[in-house]
Design an enzyme around this catalytic site. Structure first.
Site, short mmCIF file in Angstrom:
data_model
loop_
_atom_site.label_atom_id
_atom_site.label_comp_id
_atom_site.label_asym_id
_atom_site.label_seq_id
_atom_site.Cartn_x
_atom_site.Cartn_y
_atom_site.Cartn_z
N ILE A 97 2.86 -81.09 -21.85
CA ILE A 97 2.21 -81.28 -20.55
C ILE A 97 2.97 -82.43 -19.91
O ILE A 97 2.95 -83.55 -20.41
CB ILE A 97 0.72 -81.67 -20.65
CG1 ILE A 97 -0.13 -80.54 -21.22
CG2 ILE A 97 0.19 -82.06 -19.25
CD1 ILE A 97 -1.62 -80.88 -21.30
N TYR A 98 3.68 -82.13 -18.83
CA TYR A 98 4.45 -83.16 -18.14
C TYR A 98 4.19 -83.07 -16.64
O TYR A 98 4.11 -81.97 -16.08
CB TYR A 98 5.96 -83.01 -18.40
CG TYR A 98 6.36 -83.48 -19.77
CD1 TYR A 98 6.51 -84.84 -20.02
CD2 TYR A 98 6.57 -82.59 -20.80
CE1 TYR A 98 6.87 -85.29 -21.29
CE2 TYR A 98 6.93 -83.03 -22.07
CZ TYR A 98 7.08 -84.38 -22.30
OH TYR A 98 7.43 -84.83 -23.54
N ASN A 136 4.09 -93.28 -26.86
CA ASN A 136 3.69 -92.78 -25.55
C ASN A 136 2.18 -93.02 -25.41
O ASN A 136 1.37 -92.11 -25.50
CB ASN A 136 4.04 -91.30 -25.40
CG ASN A 136 3.83 -90.79 -23.99
OD1 ASN A 136 3.22 -91.45 -23.16
ND2 ASN A 136 4.32 -89.59 -23.73
N TYR A 143 -4.96 -87.60 -24.48
CA TYR A 143 -5.43 -86.62 -25.45
C TYR A 143 -6.68 -87.10 -26.18
O TYR A 143 -7.60 -86.31 -26.43
CB TYR A 143 -4.32 -86.25 -26.43
CG TYR A 143 -3.20 -85.49 -25.75
CD1 TYR A 143 -3.45 -84.29 -25.11
CD2 TYR A 143 -1.91 -85.99 -25.73
CE1 TYR A 143 -2.44 -83.59 -24.45
CE2 TYR A 143 -0.90 -85.31 -25.09
CZ TYR A 143 -1.17 -84.11 -24.45
OH TYR A 143 -0.16 -83.43 -23.80
N LYS A 145 -8.97 -89.05 -24.93
CA LYS A 145 -10.03 -88.90 -23.94
C LYS A 145 -10.52 -87.45 -23.88
O LYS A 145 -11.69 -87.20 -23.60
CB LYS A 145 -9.52 -89.35 -22.57
CG LYS A 145 -10.53 -89.24 -21.44
CD LYS A 145 -9.92 -89.61 -20.11
CE LYS A 145 -9.19 -88.41 -19.58
NZ LYS A 145 -8.65 -88.53 -18.25
#
Length: 173
Positions: A97-98, A136, A143, A145
């Site tokens: 996911i970017y 990161n 993630y 959260k």
């Protein structure tokens, strides 16, 4: 911000996927890695032939986040043999996911994540999992959260550099 659309990518989108992939990976990791290792990774992972093959793989799913006709992020999911680690056949891997840096904090990643959840539900996946670089912190927080917990680690090679990824999962059923 106008309406964000999440659309399933096809081989017709390979050039846009390559551009957003290279841009977002560079924005995320260039400051913490050597230029040589970044170039090796970008050239290998975002080569048009490799992306086309991945887009044609029925066990991989790509989605683009589009805002005002501009691709601002993307999602890559894997099932079965397409998973980067040997996991359960009924698992769904979130490989990527970017989101373009200028759109951080604007709920684009959350919209892409919602698509991952929807796909997991459609596929009746028992859990979702992913690997995220231990340094990161923004992604690890995202993630966490969203209900993911660490269950292991693995090595991710960026060029010649071996880095530790946290493997995280979220049980769905």
């Amino acid at each position: 911000m106008n309406t964000l659309k999440i659309t399933k990518a096809s081989t017709n989108d390979v050039i846009q996927l390559q551009a957003i992939g290279r841009q977002t990976f560079s924005e995320t990791f260039a400051d913490a890695n050597s230029e040589e290792n970044m170039n090796k990774y970008l050239d290998k992972s975002f080569a048009r032939e490799k992306l086309t093959a991945e887009l044609n793989n029925p066990s991989s799913y790509f989605y683009l986040a589009v805002l005002d006709e501009k691709v601002v992020g993307y999602l890559k999911l894997n099932t079965g043999d397409a998973q980067t680690e040997k996991e359960s056949a009924d698992a769904l891997e979130i490989e990527r996911i970017y989101v373009a840096k200028e759109f951080h904090g604007k709920k684009v990643a959350q919209a892409l994540y919602a698509q991952a959840e929807h796909t997991a539900e459609e596929l009746k996946a028992s859990y979702m999992w992913l690997g995220v670089w231990e340094k990161n912190f923004r992604a690890v927080s995202f993630y966490t959260k969203n209900g993911f917990v660490q269950f292991d680690t693995h090595i991710f090679k960026l060029g010649d550099d071996e880095q530790t990824d946290l493997m995280m999962k979220k049980v769905l059923i």
